[in-house]
Motif scaffolding. Sequence first.
Motif, PDB file in Angstrom:
ATOM      1  N   VAL A  94       0.860  -1.176   0.000  1.00  0.00           N
ATOM      2  CA  VAL A  94       0.000   0.000   0.000  1.00  0.00           C
ATOM      3  C   VAL A  94       0.901   1.232   0.000  1.00  0.00           C
ATOM      4  O   VAL A  94       1.498   1.570   1.020  1.00  0.00           O
ATOM      5  N   TYR A  95       1.002   1.870  -1.133  1.00  0.00           N
ATOM      6  CA  TYR A  95       1.939   2.985  -1.295  1.00  0.00           C
ATOM      7  C   TYR A  95       1.236   4.156  -1.972  1.00  0.00           C
ATOM      8  O   TYR A  95       0.456   3.969  -2.913  1.00  0.00           O
ATOM      9  N   ARG A  96       1.535   5.369  -1.512  1.00  0.00           N
ATOM     10  CA  ARG A  96       0.928   6.571  -2.069  1.00  0.00           C
ATOM     11  C   ARG A  96       2.016   7.551  -2.490  1.00  0.00           C
ATOM     12  O   ARG A  96       2.716   8.098  -1.630  1.00  0.00           O
ATOM     13  N   PRO A  97       2.205   7.780  -3.785  1.00  0.00           N
ATOM     14  CA  PRO A  97       3.176   8.787  -4.222  1.00  0.00           C
ATOM     15  C   PRO A  97       2.811  10.148  -3.648  1.00  0.00           C
ATOM     16  O   PRO A  97       1.641  10.454  -3.397  1.00  0.00           O
ATOM     17  N   ILE A  98       3.804  10.975  -3.460  1.00  0.00           N
ATOM     18  CA  ILE A  98       3.574  12.271  -2.830  1.00  0.00           C
ATOM     19  C   ILE A  98       2.672  13.157  -3.683  1.00  0.00           C
ATOM     20  O   ILE A  98       1.920  13.974  -3.160  1.00  0.00           O
ATOM     21  N   LEU A  99       2.701  12.988  -5.011  1.00  0.00           N
ATOM     22  CA  LEU A  99       1.810  13.765  -5.876  1.00  0.00           C
ATOM     23  C   LEU A  99       0.361  13.440  -5.581  1.00  0.00           C
ATOM     24  O   LEU A  99      -0.483  14.344  -5.483  1.00  0.00           O
ATOM     25  N   VAL A 100       0.047  12.160  -5.415  1.00  0.00           N
ATOM     26  CA  VAL A 100      -1.323  11.752  -5.134  1.00  0.00           C
ATOM     27  C   VAL A 100      -1.744  12.217  -3.747  1.00  0.00           C
ATOM     28  O   VAL A 100      -2.897  12.622  -3.531  1.00  0.00           O
ATOM     29  N   GLN A 101      -0.818  12.185  -2.796  1.00  0.00           N
ATOM     30  CA  GLN A 101      -1.133  12.678  -1.463  1.00  0.00           C
ATOM     31  C   GLN A 101      -1.467  14.167  -1.478  1.00  0.00           C
ATOM     32  O   GLN A 101      -2.341  14.629  -0.752  1.00  0.00           O
ATOM     33  N   THR A 102      -0.747  14.926  -2.307  1.00  0.00           N
ATOM     34  CA  THR A 102      -0.909  16.373  -2.327  1.00  0.00           C
ATOM     35  C   THR A 102      -2.083  16.818  -3.183  1.00  0.00           C
ATOM     36  O   THR A 102      -2.831  17.732  -2.811  1.00  0.00           O
ATOM     37  N   TYR A 103      -2.259  16.166  -4.335  1.00  0.00           N
ATOM     38  CA  TYR A 103      -3.293  16.583  -5.293  1.00  0.00           C
ATOM     39  C   TYR A 103      -4.339  15.489  -5.487  1.00  0.00           C
ATOM     40  O   TYR A 103      -4.884  15.338  -6.580  1.00  0.00           O
ATOM     41  N   GLY A 104      -4.631  14.754  -4.419  1.00  0.00           N
ATOM     42  CA  GLY A 104      -5.554  13.632  -4.492  1.00  0.00           C
ATOM     43  C   GLY A 104      -6.899  13.932  -5.145  1.00  0.00           C
ATOM     44  O   GLY A 104      -7.354  13.155  -5.994  1.00  0.00           O
ATOM     45  N   PRO A 105      -7.578  15.020  -4.789  1.00  0.00           N
ATOM     46  CA  PRO A 105      -8.893  15.300  -5.394  1.00  0.00           C
ATOM     47  C   PRO A 105      -8.859  15.413  -6.911  1.00  0.00           C
ATOM     48  O   PRO A 105      -9.862  15.129  -7.571  1.00  0.00           O
ATOM     49  N   ARG A 106      -7.716  15.805  -7.467  1.00  0.00           N
ATOM     50  CA  ARG A 106      -7.604  15.914  -8.929  1.00  0.00           C
ATOM     51  C   ARG A 106      -7.784  14.544  -9.587  1.00  0.00           C
ATOM     52  O   ARG A 106      -8.301  14.452 -10.709  1.00  0.00           O
ATOM     53  N   TYR A 107      -7.369  13.511  -8.901  1.00  0.00           N
ATOM     54  CA  TYR A 107      -7.414  12.166  -9.464  1.00  0.00           C
ATOM     55  C   TYR A 107      -8.537  11.330  -8.869  1.00  0.00           C
ATOM     56  O   TYR A 107      -8.557  10.105  -9.024  1.00  0.00           O
ATOM     57  N   GLY A 108      -9.460  11.989  -8.174  1.00  0.00           N
ATOM     58  CA  GLY A 108     -10.571  11.276  -7.571  1.00  0.00           C
ATOM     59  C   GLY A 108     -10.150  10.373  -6.442  1.00  0.00           C
ATOM     60  O   GLY A 108     -10.768   9.328  -6.206  1.00  0.00           O
ATOM     61  N   CYS A 202      -6.420  26.213  -6.459  1.00  0.00           N
ATOM     62  CA  CYS A 202      -6.899  26.424  -7.834  1.00  0.00           C
ATOM     63  C   CYS A 202      -7.312  25.095  -8.451  1.00  0.00           C
ATOM     64  O   CYS A 202      -6.891  24.749  -9.565  1.00  0.00           O
ATOM     65  N   GLY A 203      -8.101  24.329  -7.711  1.00  0.00           N
ATOM     66  CA  GLY A 203      -8.561  23.059  -8.227  1.00  0.00           C
ATOM     67  C   GLY A 203      -7.540  21.953  -8.181  1.00  0.00           C
ATOM     68  O   GLY A 203      -7.609  21.013  -8.976  1.00  0.00           O
ATOM     69  N   PHE A 204      -6.573  22.056  -7.268  1.00  0.00           N
ATOM     70  CA  PHE A 204      -5.527  21.041  -7.113  1.00  0.00           C
ATOM     71  C   PHE A 204      -4.849  20.763  -8.462  1.00  0.00           C
ATOM     72  O   PHE A 204      -4.899  19.659  -8.989  1.00  0.00           O
ATOM     73  N   ASN A 205      -4.227  21.797  -8.993  1.00  0.00           N
ATOM     74  CA  ASN A 205      -3.588  21.728 -10.310  1.00  0.00           C
ATOM     75  C   ASN A 205      -2.065  21.699 -10.158  1.00  0.00           C
ATOM     76  O   ASN A 205      -1.458  22.717  -9.825  1.00  0.00           O
ATOM     77  N   PRO A 206      -1.410  20.559 -10.403  1.00  0.00           N
ATOM     78  CA  PRO A 206       0.046  20.487 -10.221  1.00  0.00           C
ATOM     79  C   PRO A 206       0.821  21.310 -11.236  1.00  0.00           C
ATOM     80  O   PRO A 206       1.972  21.655 -11.008  1.00  0.00           O
ATOM     81  N   TYR A 207       0.190  21.639 -12.384  1.00  0.00           N
ATOM     82  CA  TYR A 207       0.900  22.414 -13.399  1.00  0.00           C
ATOM     83  C   TYR A 207       1.175  23.842 -12.929  1.00  0.00           C
ATOM     84  O   TYR A 207       2.167  24.451 -13.326  1.00  0.00           O
ATOM     85  N   ILE A 208       0.293  24.368 -12.091  1.00  0.00           N
ATOM     86  CA  ILE A 208       0.545  25.690 -11.506  1.00  0.00           C
ATOM     87  C   ILE A 208       1.781  25.630 -10.626  1.00  0.00           C
ATOM     88  O   ILE A 208       2.627  26.530 -10.646  1.00  0.00           O
ATOM     89  N   ALA A 209       1.908  24.550  -9.860  1.00  0.00           N
ATOM     90  CA  ALA A 209       3.096  24.374  -9.017  1.00  0.00           C
ATOM     91  C   ALA A 209       4.350  24.248  -9.871  1.00  0.00           C
ATOM     92  O   ALA A 209       5.403  24.805  -9.536  1.00  0.00           O
ATOM     93  N   MET A 210       4.260  23.532 -10.980  1.00  0.00           N
ATOM     94  CA  MET A 210       5.425  23.368 -11.852  1.00  0.00           C
ATOM     95  C   MET A 210       5.901  24.714 -12.378  1.00  0.00           C
ATOM     96  O   MET A 210       7.103  25.025 -12.357  1.00  0.00           O
ATOM     97  N   VAL A 211       4.960  25.524 -12.862  1.00  0.00           N
ATOM     98  CA  VAL A 211       5.317  26.853 -13.382  1.00  0.00           C
ATOM     99  C   VAL A 211       5.912  27.709 -12.278  1.00  0.00           C
ATOM    100  O   VAL A 211       6.927  28.392 -12.478  1.00  0.00           O
ATOM    101  N   SER A 212       5.295  27.687 -11.103  1.00  0.00           N
ATOM    102  CA  SER A 212       5.791  28.487  -9.979  1.00  0.00           C
ATOM    103  C   SER A 212       7.216  28.091  -9.616  1.00  0.00           C
ATOM    104  O   SER A 212       8.086  28.955  -9.412  1.00  0.00           O
ATOM    105  N   MET A 213       7.469  26.792  -9.548  1.00  0.00           N
ATOM    106  CA  MET A 213       8.800  26.334  -9.157  1.00  0.00           C
ATOM    107  C   MET A 213       9.848  26.641 -10.226  1.00  0.00           C
ATOM    108  O   MET A 213      10.991  26.959  -9.904  1.00  0.00           O
TER     109      MET A 213
END
Length: 221
Positions: A94-108, A202-213
């Motif tokens: 049972v493993y959860r990547p950090i992306l899924v932990q952070t932006y879980g609602p985006r992926y249901g 902003c709707g749990f959008n990882p692309y905003i984080a990518m641009v910011s970083m």
Amino acid sequence: YLAVLMILIFGNVKISSSGSSVRISTTGGLEIASMITIFVVGLNSFKENFKFLSANGMSRKTQLCSTIASLGILSAVFALIDTINSIIFTHVMVYRPILVQTYGPRYGYALNVYPFRSPVLTAQILAEDFLWLLCTCFFISMVGLWITTLFYRMNRGMKIAVGIAVPVLLLNGLPYLDELYFGGAFLKALASAASAALGLSCGFNPYIAMVSMLVFSGIFA
């Protein structure tokens, strides 16, 4: 990565009284180990190299561009390995990547709804996981590089003063002053800005984080 593998093995399996192996916990977010590692690499990517290459006639501009390119390549390697690890880990435990932990609602996916189930890693999740990890590791490495170049310009007393004063100010002084003069509004505004920059508000959008970083990586570079 061998250390991470050992943590997984010994942290998730125990021997029961009957002698059989039993899974006892869930795991996730081991990509943080890569982030810590590349931060340390960034911290150690300037002084010795700068002196050696300068003595051999290498310009500062070439050194800077080469160092940034090298850290970018290393960030991509770390991101690729962590993405592959996530595929493997979710199939054996049972493993959860950090992306899924952070932006879980985006992926249901919500941790409180499926506490004992690994997420299904679709092609979209894997692609976004790789890109997000790449940008995150690159940003962290740039912060490390920026810190070590600042320290290179300081004498020993200044290094000690900054190394002690900055953490104390951020952890103790800033919250006290904010509560005293602004009623906590400054830290709340800072938290809201960070949430927006990470795409969480902003709707749990990882692309905003990518641009910011990437933008902040450029600033630190």
